[in-house]
Design a protein around this motif. Sequence first.
Motif, PDB file in Angstrom:
ATOM      1  N   VAL A 222       0.822  -1.206   0.000  1.00 25.83           N
ATOM      2  CA  VAL A 222       0.000   0.000   0.000  1.00 25.83           C
ATOM      3  C   VAL A 222       0.857   1.257   0.000  1.00 25.83           C
ATOM      4  O   VAL A 222       0.442   2.299  -0.526  1.00 25.83           O
ATOM      5  CB  VAL A 222      -0.988  -0.007   1.192  1.00 25.83           C
ATOM      6  N   ASP A 223       2.084   1.196   0.565  1.00 21.80           N
ATOM      7  CA  ASP A 223       2.933   2.380   0.519  1.00 21.80           C
ATOM      8  C   ASP A 223       3.410   2.653  -0.904  1.00 21.80           C
ATOM      9  O   ASP A 223       3.548   3.814  -1.306  1.00 21.80           O
ATOM     10  CB  ASP A 223       4.131   2.211   1.458  1.00 21.80           C
ATOM     11  N   LEU A 224       3.646   1.595  -1.665  1.00 21.28           N
ATOM     12  CA  LEU A 224       3.960   1.759  -3.080  1.00 21.28           C
ATOM     13  C   LEU A 224       2.826   2.485  -3.796  1.00 21.28           C
ATOM     14  O   LEU A 224       3.052   3.359  -4.645  1.00 21.28           O
ATOM     15  CB  LEU A 224       4.197   0.379  -3.701  1.00 21.28           C
ATOM     16  N   TYR A 230       2.760  11.512  -4.781  1.00 23.61           N
ATOM     17  CA  TYR A 230       3.909  12.411  -4.808  1.00 23.61           C
ATOM     18  C   TYR A 230       4.751  12.263  -6.075  1.00 23.61           C
ATOM     19  O   TYR A 230       5.709  13.011  -6.256  1.00 23.61           O
ATOM     20  CB  TYR A 230       4.804  12.152  -3.589  1.00 23.61           C
ATOM     21  N   SER A 231       4.429  11.298  -6.924  1.00 23.57           N
ATOM     22  CA  SER A 231       5.251  11.094  -8.120  1.00 23.57           C
ATOM     23  C   SER A 231       4.412  11.159  -9.390  1.00 23.57           C
ATOM     24  O   SER A 231       4.483  12.135 -10.141  1.00 23.57           O
ATOM     25  CB  SER A 231       6.003   9.755  -8.019  1.00 23.57           C
ATOM     26  N   THR A 232       3.582  10.142  -9.635  1.00 25.99           N
ATOM     27  CA  THR A 232       2.841  10.124 -10.900  1.00 25.99           C
ATOM     28  C   THR A 232       1.576  10.983 -10.876  1.00 25.99           C
ATOM     29  O   THR A 232       1.129  11.434 -11.928  1.00 25.99           O
ATOM     30  CB  THR A 232       2.451   8.678 -11.264  1.00 25.99           C
ATOM     31  N   LEU A 233       0.994  11.211  -9.707  1.00 21.49           N
ATOM     32  CA  LEU A 233      -0.243  12.006  -9.661  1.00 21.49           C
ATOM     33  C   LEU A 233      -0.055  13.411 -10.222  1.00 21.49           C
ATOM     34  O   LEU A 233      -0.861  13.851 -11.061  1.00 21.49           O
ATOM     35  CB  LEU A 233      -0.800  12.060  -8.233  1.00 21.49           C
ATOM     36  N   LEU A 349      10.383   2.785  -3.933  1.00 24.66           N
ATOM     37  CA  LEU A 349       9.753   1.939  -4.938  1.00 24.66           C
ATOM     38  C   LEU A 349       8.750   2.680  -5.813  1.00 24.66           C
ATOM     39  O   LEU A 349       8.622   2.384  -7.010  1.00 24.66           O
ATOM     40  CB  LEU A 349       9.038   0.768  -4.252  1.00 24.66           C
ATOM     41  N   ALA A 350       8.005   3.629  -5.227  1.00 26.57           N
ATOM     42  CA  ALA A 350       6.885   4.230  -5.947  1.00 26.57           C
ATOM     43  C   ALA A 350       7.293   5.017  -7.194  1.00 26.57           C
ATOM     44  O   ALA A 350       6.686   4.821  -8.266  1.00 26.57           O
ATOM     45  CB  ALA A 350       6.069   5.117  -5.002  1.00 26.57           C
ATOM     46  N   PRO A 351       8.276   5.919  -7.128  1.00 25.80           N
ATOM     47  CA  PRO A 351       8.569   6.720  -8.334  1.00 25.80           C
ATOM     48  C   PRO A 351       8.985   5.889  -9.556  1.00 25.80           C
ATOM     49  O   PRO A 351       8.382   6.055 -10.628  1.00 25.80           O
ATOM     50  CB  PRO A 351       9.688   7.653  -7.856  1.00 25.80           C
ATOM     51  N   PRO A 352       9.969   4.974  -9.448  1.00 23.69           N
ATOM     52  CA  PRO A 352      10.358   4.255 -10.668  1.00 23.69           C
ATOM     53  C   PRO A 352       9.280   3.290 -11.179  1.00 23.69           C
ATOM     54  O   PRO A 352       9.038   3.209 -12.392  1.00 23.69           O
ATOM     55  CB  PRO A 352      11.631   3.499 -10.252  1.00 23.69           C
ATOM     56  N   LEU A 353       8.626   2.559 -10.269  1.00 25.22           N
ATOM     57  CA  LEU A 353       7.619   1.597 -10.713  1.00 25.22           C
ATOM     58  C   LEU A 353       6.380   2.301 -11.263  1.00 25.22           C
ATOM     59  O   LEU A 353       5.839   1.910 -12.305  1.00 25.22           O
ATOM     60  CB  LEU A 353       7.237   0.667  -9.565  1.00 25.22           C
ATOM     61  N   GLY A 354       5.932   3.337 -10.569  1.00 23.56           N
ATOM     62  CA  GLY A 354       4.776   4.082 -11.057  1.00 23.56           C
ATOM     63  C   GLY A 354       5.061   4.755 -12.384  1.00 23.56           C
ATOM     64  O   GLY A 354       4.215   4.755 -13.301  1.00 23.56           O
ATOM     65  N   ALA A 355       6.247   5.347 -12.516  1.00 20.88           N
ATOM     66  CA  ALA A 355       6.608   6.011 -13.768  1.00 20.88           C
ATOM     67  C   ALA A 355       6.692   5.021 -14.918  1.00 20.88           C
ATOM     68  O   ALA A 355       6.287   5.326 -16.053  1.00 20.88           O
ATOM     69  CB  ALA A 355       7.941   6.734 -13.600  1.00 20.88           C
ATOM     70  N   ALA A 356       7.212   3.809 -14.641  1.00 16.30           N
ATOM     71  CA  ALA A 356       7.319   2.806 -15.697  1.00 16.30           C
ATOM     72  C   ALA A 356       5.937   2.393 -16.199  1.00 16.30           C
ATOM     73  O   ALA A 356       5.708   2.269 -17.410  1.00 16.30           O
ATOM     74  CB  ALA A 356       8.087   1.593 -15.181  1.00 16.30           C
ATOM     75  N   VAL A 357       4.994   2.185 -15.284  1.00 15.88           N
ATOM     76  CA  VAL A 357       3.638   1.807 -15.692  1.00 15.88           C
ATOM     77  C   VAL A 357       2.973   2.954 -16.437  1.00 15.88           C
ATOM     78  O   VAL A 357       2.349   2.753 -17.497  1.00 15.88           O
ATOM     79  CB  VAL A 357       2.801   1.404 -14.462  1.00 15.88           C
ATOM     80  N   TYR A 358       3.121   4.175 -15.926  1.00 20.29           N
ATOM     81  CA  TYR A 358       2.457   5.330 -16.547  1.00 20.29           C
ATOM     82  C   TYR A 358       3.012   5.602 -17.941  1.00 20.29           C
ATOM     83  O   TYR A 358       2.281   6.012 -18.843  1.00 20.29           O
ATOM     84  CB  TYR A 358       2.625   6.554 -15.658  1.00 20.29           C
ATOM     85  N   ALA A 359       4.313   5.375 -18.122  1.00 19.96           N
ATOM     86  CA  ALA A 359       4.926   5.631 -19.427  1.00 19.96           C
ATOM     87  C   ALA A 359       4.490   4.598 -20.463  1.00 19.96           C
ATOM     88  O   ALA A 359       4.303   4.926 -21.644  1.00 19.96           O
ATOM     89  CB  ALA A 359       6.450   5.624 -19.303  1.00 19.96           C
ATOM     90  N   SER A 360       4.317   3.368 -20.021  1.00 25.73           N
ATOM     91  CA  SER A 360       3.989   2.311 -20.975  1.00 25.73           C
ATOM     92  C   SER A 360       2.489   2.142 -21.197  1.00 25.73           C
ATOM     93  O   SER A 360       2.049   1.829 -22.310  1.00 25.73           O
ATOM     94  CB  SER A 360       4.592   0.984 -20.511  1.00 25.73           C
ATOM     95  N   ALA A 361       1.700   2.333 -20.140  1.00 22.68           N
ATOM     96  CA  ALA A 361       0.244   2.150 -20.246  1.00 22.68           C
ATOM     97  C   ALA A 361      -0.445   3.081 -19.255  1.00 22.68           C
ATOM     98  O   ALA A 361      -0.827   2.650 -18.155  1.00 22.68           O
ATOM     99  CB  ALA A 361      -0.142   0.699 -19.990  1.00 22.68           C
ATOM    100  N   PRO A 362      -0.612   4.359 -19.600  1.00 20.26           N
ATOM    101  CA  PRO A 362      -1.162   5.337 -18.653  1.00 20.26           C
ATOM    102  C   PRO A 362      -2.518   4.942 -18.074  1.00 20.26           C
ATOM    103  O   PRO A 362      -2.785   5.171 -16.894  1.00 20.26           O
ATOM    104  CB  PRO A 362      -1.273   6.617 -19.493  1.00 20.26           C
ATOM    105  N   ALA A 363      -3.368   4.336 -18.892  1.00 20.51           N
ATOM    106  CA  ALA A 363      -4.712   3.989 -18.421  1.00 20.51           C
ATOM    107  C   ALA A 363      -4.704   2.833 -17.427  1.00 20.51           C
ATOM    108  O   ALA A 363      -5.704   2.592 -16.751  1.00 20.51           O
ATOM    109  CB  ALA A 363      -5.603   3.621 -19.612  1.00 20.51           C
ATOM    110  N   LEU A 372      -4.197  -3.275  -6.162  1.00 21.00           N
ATOM    111  CA  LEU A 372      -3.168  -3.617  -5.180  1.00 21.00           C
ATOM    112  C   LEU A 372      -3.601  -3.228  -3.765  1.00 21.00           C
ATOM    113  O   LEU A 372      -3.435  -4.000  -2.816  1.00 21.00           O
ATOM    114  CB  LEU A 372      -1.849  -2.932  -5.534  1.00 21.00           C
ATOM    115  N   ALA A 373      -4.144  -2.014  -3.612  1.00 22.41           N
ATOM    116  CA  ALA A 373      -4.568  -1.570  -2.284  1.00 22.41           C
ATOM    117  C   ALA A 373      -5.731  -2.399  -1.763  1.00 22.41           C
ATOM    118  O   ALA A 373      -5.764  -2.761  -0.576  1.00 22.41           O
ATOM    119  CB  ALA A 373      -4.939  -0.084  -2.324  1.00 22.41           C
TER     120      ALA A 373
END
Length: 413
Positions: A222-224, A230-233, A349-363, A372-373
């Motif tokens: 849940v912290d991820l 703070y990163s992808t939002l 963990l959140a910035p790199p993993l979230g950015a990777a998902v958002y860059a490849s499949a934003p939706a 996950l939560a």
Amino acid sequence: MNMLRGVPRTVRLLALGAFLNAVVSFTFVYLFVYLVGPRGLTVTQAGVISGVGGIGLVAGNFTGGWFGDRLGHRRALLTGACVSGASLVVLPALPVAALYAVLPVAQYAAGVVRAANAALVAVSVSGGGRRQSFALTRFAANGGFAIGPPLGALIAARFSYDWLFVADGVGTLLFAAYAARILPARGSAHSAPAHDPDAPGVWRELRARPAVLVLLAAIVVVDLVYRQQYSTLPVFLADHGHSTQLYGWLLAINGGVILCLELPAAHVLRRRAPLGLVGAGLLLVGLGYALLIPGAGVLFAAAMMLSLTLGEILYKTPATAYVADQAPGHAQGRFQSLYAGASISGQVLAPPLGAAVYASAPALLWPLCALLAVGAGAAVLAARRLPGRGERRQVAAEEPPIETGSPERAPAG
């Protein structure tokens, strides 16, 4: 105040110290700007230094309790604060090459302080009053952080970014002096415990409490998710035509609701089973991100932040207190350290993993965060049936104990 009934004087003084320390803990908010601005580093260099520093912070949280259990939580806190403060004071005068070593050391020491502070709260309160004590320290720290970043911006504008690090370092050293004054050096649970060679190891203790293991894993997940705010939002909002001002207002909702509701919520819900509250809180975090699936409208974004914040209020304090109540006396610091590390793991963990998902499949990002939560919340709710020390005894203990008075008389917990 009735909400603070049962919170020992030691914890109230620690909360005041946490507030004052949080007020000056503004340097890492502006670290990236400082590195690419006054220091003249490239974005890549600044990212590496910031990332290594973040790893140091998480490592300090995960290992700080080990020092406390063996050397005393007071000594761990004071040593960590002195190392962190001294490193920050000299940092502006150091060459760039030294930053790769000094920043991780400063962050590691800050992580040790965070873990030691949580352990000190845990050992200063008997099992029944921990929820309100942890809520008070969180309230104090959040209040300090509400003041710190604007104050840091003022210092940077009126003087220079170098003075941010000097002010943070001096403030941390003053916090160490304050903690040395309020925490007794001998004859209390803050001192180093007697070593028992026959005491079970921490992993054996955890295996005997499978609900704690489930909770720790759920907190990492849940912290991820939680720290995507703070990163992808902000990137998501900007991509949908919203200004930075909207993002600032969303963060203001988060801070304002926490400051207004966390202490009353801890008091009103003090008799409720902790894992039930934690599970409900994680479900609310999932609901919050699910609200972004239809779109990025202002109302959707505001509702998302409100749900996220209410979920945070429900899960963070009861989870911290639950881990403390489940911990054996000889491993209290290590249990708190495991929770502290899990609860901040998303910072790395959140910035790199979230950015990777958002860059490849934003939706896909927000449905994945919600899933996950919700999965983490469901796991915690299911963990109520696992064997261990049990929730029933803990709920019965939630009636706050009588005020213990002076720090020297704080119970071992």
